[in-house]
Design a protein around this motif. Structure first.
Motif, mmCIF file in Angstrom:
data_model
loop_
_atom_site.group_PDB
_atom_site.id
_atom_site.type_symbol
_atom_site.label_atom_id
_atom_site.label_comp_id
_atom_site.label_asym_id
_atom_site.label_seq_id
_atom_site.Cartn_x
_atom_site.Cartn_y
_atom_site.Cartn_z
ATOM 1 N N VAL B 94 48.537 0.879 24.147
ATOM 2 C CA VAL B 94 48.293 -0.135 25.157
ATOM 3 C C VAL B 94 47.543 0.498 26.322
ATOM 4 C CG1 VAL B 94 50.462 0.136 26.454
ATOM 5 C CG2 VAL B 94 49.322 -2.075 26.448
ATOM 6 N N THR B 95 46.603 -0.251 26.879
ATOM 7 C CA THR B 95 45.924 0.175 28.098
ATOM 8 C C THR B 95 46.394 -0.754 29.202
ATOM 9 O OG1 THR B 95 44.021 0.913 26.842
ATOM 10 C CG2 THR B 95 43.678 0.537 29.196
ATOM 11 N N VAL B 151 50.689 9.963 27.121
ATOM 12 C CA VAL B 151 49.444 9.475 27.731
ATOM 13 C C VAL B 151 48.266 9.889 26.856
ATOM 14 C CG1 VAL B 151 47.864 9.763 29.674
ATOM 15 C CG2 VAL B 151 50.298 9.421 30.101
ATOM 16 N N LEU B 152 47.481 8.904 26.451
ATOM 17 C CA LEU B 152 46.323 9.184 25.587
ATOM 18 C C LEU B 152 45.029 9.237 26.377
ATOM 19 C CD1 LEU B 152 47.118 6.718 22.659
ATOM 20 C CD2 LEU B 152 47.534 9.180 22.721
ATOM 21 N N GLY B 153 44.947 8.430 27.406
ATOM 22 C CA GLY B 153 43.697 8.380 28.153
ATOM 23 C C GLY B 153 43.911 7.781 29.526
ATOM 24 N N LEU B 154 42.991 8.098 30.417
ATOM 25 C CA LEU B 154 43.092 7.593 31.798
ATOM 26 C C LEU B 154 41.711 7.186 32.288
ATOM 27 C CD1 LEU B 154 45.104 10.580 33.358
ATOM 28 C CD2 LEU B 154 46.061 8.365 32.736
ATOM 29 N N VAL B 198 48.460 4.490 26.693
ATOM 30 C CA VAL B 198 49.604 5.244 26.180
ATOM 31 C C VAL B 198 49.900 4.902 24.725
ATOM 32 C CG1 VAL B 198 50.709 5.463 28.437
ATOM 33 C CG2 VAL B 198 51.257 3.517 26.999
ATOM 34 N N LYS B 199 50.578 5.854 24.110
ATOM 35 C CA LYS B 199 51.032 5.710 22.726
ATOM 36 C C LYS B 199 52.379 4.993 22.761
ATOM 37 C CE LYS B 199 52.045 9.771 20.657
ATOM 38 N NZ LYS B 199 51.720 11.045 19.988
ATOM 39 N N LEU B 200 52.580 4.028 21.873
ATOM 40 C CA LEU B 200 53.818 3.264 21.870
ATOM 41 C C LEU B 200 54.703 3.648 20.688
ATOM 42 C CD1 LEU B 200 52.184 -0.186 22.662
ATOM 43 C CD2 LEU B 200 53.298 1.379 24.275
#
Lengths: 486, 436
Positions: B94-95, B151-154, B198-200
């Motif tokens: 999800v972002t 956290v995968l990306g920002l 993020v990874k869920l």
């Protein structure tokens, strides 16, 4: 006579010998050949020397010397990397960490182990397996690759889906910075030490920010139970959809791997055939683990989900031996390409799982366009693809077409919102492809971070980022190749 | 700094003059409430050029966490930057915008059978941005890991207004440096996160929470059972040691208590519960909460400690600390923390993860009583190479006790990171370790 010979030596080599001992420095051309590339063999360079330090003190001394003399250097483990991260571009001193290969400490109660960087990945699990523990990151090269190299590359493996990649299992490190300063981060394995996450930045920095000389890793209790399934599909798309269905159903397999028809042909022709039918289009290898009592219903659910996607056959491994055979067949998949093709190039793109059918279709197009066969063996659960591009280097132009096909595969991954590398790293190989996923500004921000750790850019220069003078370099390479080909 | 300058950047109704003062400090002369990334970029660029100091806030729950400035020129509130940008259900990612409260996100995800693998304090107030900036975790960290793991990306706005993406949207990614790690846990000192991917994880089919109460509460009492459990193949989601006053609040028993949680398919939960029952030494009390009941216990647990937005009691303000230790030292630490408090006439609430080594304590008292207590506890912890970070203290107290502790860390390198990302020290100046 010996004295005279020594006097003619490159003074730098002599100084290196003073620190690590004469027998621990290689400098003759014939000795350096083995170090001209790593597992990515399409680009080679000559190192100035290779040194084998015995401990942190020697690493730091060597680094201080090279820093003072302004000589570039590279840390190297087993050399199994697949993107050229440990390949010299020319003139670097290679600091090989293979002699620092001790398991320093195991603390089962706190579930940590402390190793030297040259300690081989699989040996850690082997050392603690009798007490029911293991180290989770399991790259396919785990029988040879070192944990130091795993940290540099943030190595993955088949079991990342549930257990994460190397960065999720590293709790502390002793690091020699590029000027020779030695720092310790989180050395007792205690998480969340105050301050910036230096450990997280170092992991996966492809050996450009520092040299790890001691590593504290998390170890896990081996799961109580494990079930392994094989599912054979007549249609790649159905197999891809089954992958998404399994994940969407709330099942978190320890591993969820896929192979396509070409890949199956290769593994069945190689050293570990297990009798997969050769006329299927795709297979899924699924492993679920955890509390024994909960596994039976998971296996049933997965089987049912595969049936709904018109699977031809699903079977569960009868025992550990059969499961191990299936895994050996899968884990030696890259090497198995040798059975059906003289050369192969492996790529490492990642895509959102849900785009799997679309991307596999595009890879088939690339294969048609370039006239090269592409086999797919990959971590489907993570969306981490490994297109294996088959070619014959002896045929003029094939190597270039293979490189082009690889780059195009990565472009497709980037276009669907994925990335160019999931576990192999950028190294030399994918420097230009960094532009598929990052803007100039984002790349500049990363280089600024490198400058904080590695201001003189002496540690592993020229890796990981697009090269400013790329055009000139390509022309030079073509010129050299033509000359070599005569 | 003037409202005039800000008026060019934001509509007037989203700029306000802040309250006169707050005992927790970290106030802003002006509060700006941007709604878009570009507005944040404009505000930051302007501040950076003018030499203003900026602090960033979400729900305000960490207002008492670090910081040697009572006031900044501007407080950037991300409370209006909320909502899900993209939920890729099949990809389990999800972002989400940084100002989204944890509970709002959790409710959305639960509708789809998914969750954020994180159980931080005050989920109704704390935002995903704040939780990530502080790398905040709860008791179930044992199974969930920390924000640094999911956290995968920002999307990050730099102090000079540049907008960068770090990481990506896929679950495995080693392209370039892992720049996410620069910002996760950096207390907003390097950039302002606007969007977080993020990874869920799936919601568990079943769960339970067992409270095991130990009459003595000594190491000799708890450790043997804990060791047995740790070396078993059970897969606890939490393994928290609670001191008696906290156990009274959560489990209703005034005893040292071990909270053990399992989440899995029902058969697997049953099986693990049975193991615990079979191996429990004689004389140990057991209470169990299953399914929804367990969930409600966790929800109540998350609301226990002191938090930022509450107006602190000036006579006897609240203080809290996060402690990191080897997990095998948790039991002795919880006991020591409790006894040392009682020696000083203080009442401390304490729990610690016997599987992950992160402990939390909180208490009320006068400065003269609380600060020496925290200092004493810190020296005990640091002797064992752990750390104690006082993550909720009134501003005046923070000037007297270094919130971050005395552990020698590679500070030179950290200072250079700060200088490289925020050369004018615009963002959250002096909020972090060593005055960064």
């Amino acid at each position: 006579m010996f004295g005279r010979k020594k006097r003619r030596l490159d003074p730098l080599i002599r100084q290196l010998m003073e620190w690590v001992g004469e027998t621990n420095v290689l400098y003759r051309r014939e000795d350096l050949v083995a170090y001209e590339c790593d597992g990515f063999t399409l680009k080679k360079g000559e190192a100035r020397a290779v040194v084998f330090p015995a401990d942190t003190r020697e690493v730091a001394a060597v680094v201080r010397l090279l820093h003072r003399e302004n000589v570039p250097f590279i840390a190297r483990g087993a050399g199994t990397g697949l993107s050229g991260g440990a390949t010299p571009l020319g003139g670097e001193v290679i600091i090989s960490l293979v002699k620092m290969k001790k398991l320093l400490r195991v603390d089962l109660d706190n579930r940590i182990a402390v190793v030297q960087p040259g300690f081989v990945n699989l040996k850690l699990t082997q050392s603690i397996a009798d007490r029911g523990y293991y180290y989770a990151p399991d790259p396919s090269s785990q029988y040879a690759c070192t944990i130091g190299g795993n940290v540099a590359e943030n190595a993955g493996g088949a079991h990342c889906l549930k257990y994460g990649v190397t960065t999720n299992h590293i709790l502390g490190a002793e690091v020699v910075l590029p000027d020779g300063e030695v720092i310790r981060i989180g050395d007792e394995g205690i998480p969340d030490m105050p301050g910036y996450d230096l450990l997280g930045l170092l992991t996966g920095s492809e050996g450009t920010l520092g040299i790890v000389t001691e590593i504290t890793v998390r170890i896990l209790k081996a799961p109580q139970g494990k079930q392994t399934l094989l599912a054979y599909f007549d249609d790649v798309e159905e197999a891809s959809r089954a992958v998404s269905d399994i994940i969407s159903a709330g099942i978190l397999p320890a591993a969820l791997e896929m192979m396509d028809r070409t890949a199956i042909e290769a593994v069945e022709s190689a050293n570990f055939p297990v009798g997969h039918p050769l006329d299927i289009e795709a297979l899924l290898l699924v492993e679920v683990d955890g509390i024994e009592a909960g596994l039976k219903s998971q296996v049933e659910d997965i089987t049912e989900l595969c049936r709904r996607r018109n699977v031809r056959e699903v079977k569960t491994a009868r025992d550990e031996k059969e499961a191990a055979a299936w895994w050996a067949n899968r884990k030696t998949g890259f090497g198995a390409m040798g059975a059906i093709s003289p050369d192969y190039l492996v790529q490492d793109g990642v895509i959102p799982r849900s785009t799997l059918p679309e991307v596999l279709g595009k890879i088939r197009e690339i294969s048609r366009d370039t006239g090269l066969r592409i086999a797919n063996i990959f971590h489907a659960g993570d969306g981490n693809l490994h297109p294996l591009i088959l070619f014959d280097e002896r045929k003029p132009g094939e190597k270039e077409r293979a490189l082009e096909a690889g780059s195009r595969c990565l472009k497709v991954c980037a276009e669907v919102g994925g990335t160019i590398t999931g576990e192999h790293g950028v190294g030399i190989e994918k420097r230009e492809e960094m532009r598929f996923v990052f803007t100039k500004e984002e790349i500049a921000a990363q280089i600024r971070l490198r400058d904080v750790f590695n201001p003189g850019n002496l540690l592993n220069p020229g890796k990981g980022f697009p090269q400013p003078g790329r055009c000139a370099e390509v022309k030079q390479e073509i010129k050299e190749r033509r000359m070599a080909e005569g | 700094m003037t409202a005039m300058a800000l008026n060019d950047l934001l509509p007037a109704e989203r700029i306000s003059r802040s309250e006169s003062s707050n005992p927790l400090g970290n106030s802003g002369d002006w509060i700006a409430q941007p709604r878009t990334e570009n507005e944040i970029a404009d505000l930051l660029r302007h501040a950076d050029e003018k030499g203003w100091k900026v602090t960033v806030t979400g729900g305000g729950s960490k207002r008492g966490y670090g910081g040697l400035r009572e006031r900044y020129d501007m407080m950037l509130s991300l409370a209006d930057l909320r909502g899900v940008v993209e939920h890729r259900r099949g990809d389990m990612t999800v972002t989400v915008r940084a100002g989204t409260p944890i509970r709002e996100l959790a409710d959305h995800l639960a509708e789809h059978g998914q969750r954020l693998p994180c159980d931080p304090r005050w989920p109704g107030t704390a935002t995903i941005g704040g939780v990530v900036a502080a790398n905040e975790t709860g008791p179930r960290r044992l199974a969930f890991g920390a924000p640094r793991d999911f956290v995968l990306g920002l999307r990050v706005i730099c102090p000079d207004g540049r907008i960068l993406r770090t990481g990506g949207k896929v679950v495995k990614n080693v392209a370039g440096y892992d720049m996410n790690k620069l910002f996760v846990g950096s207390m907003g000192t390097l950039g302002v996160m606007s969007e977080i991917t993020v990874k869920l994880r799936p919601l568990p089919p079943d769960q339970c929470l067992m409270y095991l109460t130990f009459p003595e509460g000594s190491e000799a009492d708890i450790e043997p059972f804990l060791r047995l459990l740790r070396s078993s193949t059970l897969e606890p989601f939490a393994l928290e040691v609670l001191n008696p006053v906290l156990a009274e609040k959560t489990a209703g028993v005034n005893r040292y208590t071990l909270a053990v949680a399992f989440e899995d398919r029902s058969e697997a939960v049953d099986d693990q519960v049975k193991w615990v029952r079979d191996h429990l030494p004689e004389g140990i009390g057991m209470e169990m909460r299953r399914g929804e009941e367990a969930l409600r216990c966790w929800e109540a647990w998350a609301e226990l400690g002191p938090r930022g937005p509450e107006v602190p009691d000036t006579d006897s303000p609240a203080a809290a600390a996060k402690i990191g230790l080897r997990s095998t030292e948790t039991v002795s630490f919880i006991r020591e923390a409790t006894e040392k408090a009682s020696d000083r006439g203080l009442e401390v609430f304490a729990h610690g993860g016997a599987g992950h080594g992160i402990a939390r304590i909180w208490l009320r008292g006068t400065r003269e009583a609380v600060l020496p207590y925290l200092a004493e506890l810190r020296s005990v912890v640091e002797e064992r190479r752990g750390f104690l970070v006082a993550d909720h203290l009134p501003f005046e107290w923070r000037k007297r006790l270094d919130v971050w502790g005395n552990r020698t860390i590679p500070f030179g390198l950290m200072k250079r990171i700060k200088d490289s990302c925020d050369p004018n020290r615009t963002l959250n100046d002096q909020r972090f370790v060593g005055g960064i």
